[in-house]
Design an enzyme around this catalytic site. Structure first.
Site, PDB file in Angstrom:
ATOM      1  N   CYS A  61       0.852  -1.190   0.000  1.00 38.47           N
ATOM      2  CA  CYS A  61       0.000   0.000   0.000  1.00 38.47           C
ATOM      3  C   CYS A  61       0.890   1.244   0.000  1.00 38.47           C
ATOM      4  CB  CYS A  61      -0.867   0.007   1.248  1.00 38.47           C
ATOM      5  SG  CYS A  61      -2.017  -1.374   1.353  1.00 38.47           S
ATOM      6  N   GLU A  63       0.873   3.704   2.006  1.00 38.89           N
ATOM      7  CA  GLU A  63       1.372   4.040   3.335  1.00 38.89           C
ATOM      8  C   GLU A  63       2.677   3.308   3.638  1.00 38.89           C
ATOM      9  OE1 GLU A  63      -3.208   4.029   3.878  1.00 38.89           O
ATOM     10  OE2 GLU A  63      -1.732   3.056   2.588  1.00 38.89           O
ATOM     11  N   ARG A  89     -10.758  11.073  -4.994  1.00 39.46           N
ATOM     12  CA  ARG A  89     -11.419  10.292  -3.938  1.00 39.46           C
ATOM     13  C   ARG A  89     -11.132  10.818  -2.546  1.00 39.46           C
ATOM     14  NH1 ARG A  89      -9.770   4.642  -4.048  1.00 39.46           N
ATOM     15  NH2 ARG A  89      -7.946   5.331  -5.197  1.00 39.46           N
ATOM     16  N   CYS A  95      -5.679   0.401   5.674  1.00 35.97           N
ATOM     17  CA  CYS A  95      -6.218  -0.954   5.807  1.00 35.97           C
ATOM     18  C   CYS A  95      -5.695  -1.581   7.102  1.00 35.97           C
ATOM     19  CB  CYS A  95      -5.824  -1.803   4.604  1.00 35.97           C
ATOM     20  SG  CYS A  95      -4.070  -2.266   4.544  1.00 35.97           S
ATOM     21  N   TYR A 133      -2.306  -6.642  19.460  1.00 35.71           N
ATOM     22  CA  TYR A 133      -1.088  -7.284  19.912  1.00 35.71           C
ATOM     23  C   TYR A 133       0.081  -6.500  19.361  1.00 35.71           C
ATOM     24  CZ  TYR A 133      -3.357 -11.308  21.879  1.00 35.71           C
ATOM     25  OH  TYR A 133      -4.112 -12.119  22.676  1.00 35.71           O
ATOM     26  N   TRP A 135       3.984  -6.283  18.243  1.00 28.56           N
ATOM     27  CA  TRP A 135       5.011  -7.156  17.705  1.00 28.56           C
ATOM     28  C   TRP A 135       6.307  -6.387  17.602  1.00 28.56           C
ATOM     29  CZ3 TRP A 135       8.130  -6.449  13.497  1.00 28.56           C
ATOM     30  CH2 TRP A 135       8.888  -7.550  13.089  1.00 28.56           C
TER      31      TRP A 135
END
Length: 152
Positions: A61, A63, A89, A95, A133, A135
């Protein structure tokens, strides 16, 4: 659940414009593969951009490309990120995969999001990924305790 928001600043609006300029200059149309632009601001104010690399295998993506650009340029502390879609847009939220990466690598980052009232606020990534969570390369995933990624 209440999610705290931060009113957009002039710097946030500049970041949105930067991301829009990236996608407008690099899009290849409605059915193209370069349809999202992103921009991230480092703690020192420098802006870095990226464009998505859509691929049937699940390319990155915009980002994530912007995060990689910032890191490759030496930026380690990032304050704000935004993604903008092509063809007018506007601002688009990240996401789930992007949210998790932002949460793990930059738990203090703010994300500029569209709302029912327009693009008027940013949200801390830890508020966008409640009960997540954390990581890190040094540990297994552990429940987030509010102290940063990878802490028990």
């Amino acid at each position: 659940m209440h999610i705290p928001t931060h009113e957009l600043t002039a710097a946030d609006r500049e970041l949105i414009d930067f991301a829009r300029d990236i996608v407008d200059a690099n899009t290849d149309g409605e059915d193209g593969v370069h349809t999202m632009g992103a921009a991230v601001r480092a703690a020192d104010g420098t802006m870095y951009g990226g464009i998505n690399l859509y691929h049937f295998t699940g390319g990155p993506c915009a980002e994530l490309v912007a995060l990689g650009h910032a890191r490759a340029s030496g930026a380690r502390e990032l304050s704000t990120i935004v993604a903008v879609g092509n063809l007018g847009r506007g601002v688009v939220g990240p996401c789930g995969r992007d949210r998790q990466v932002l949460f793990d690598y930059h738990p203090a980052i703010r994300v500029i999001l569209p709302t029912a009232g327009g693009v008027v606020a940013s949200v801390g990534i830890t508020d966008l990924v409640p009960f997540a969570y954390a990581w890190s390369p040094d540990t297994v995933a552990k429940a987030y305790d509010g102290e940063g990624p990878g802490t028990p």
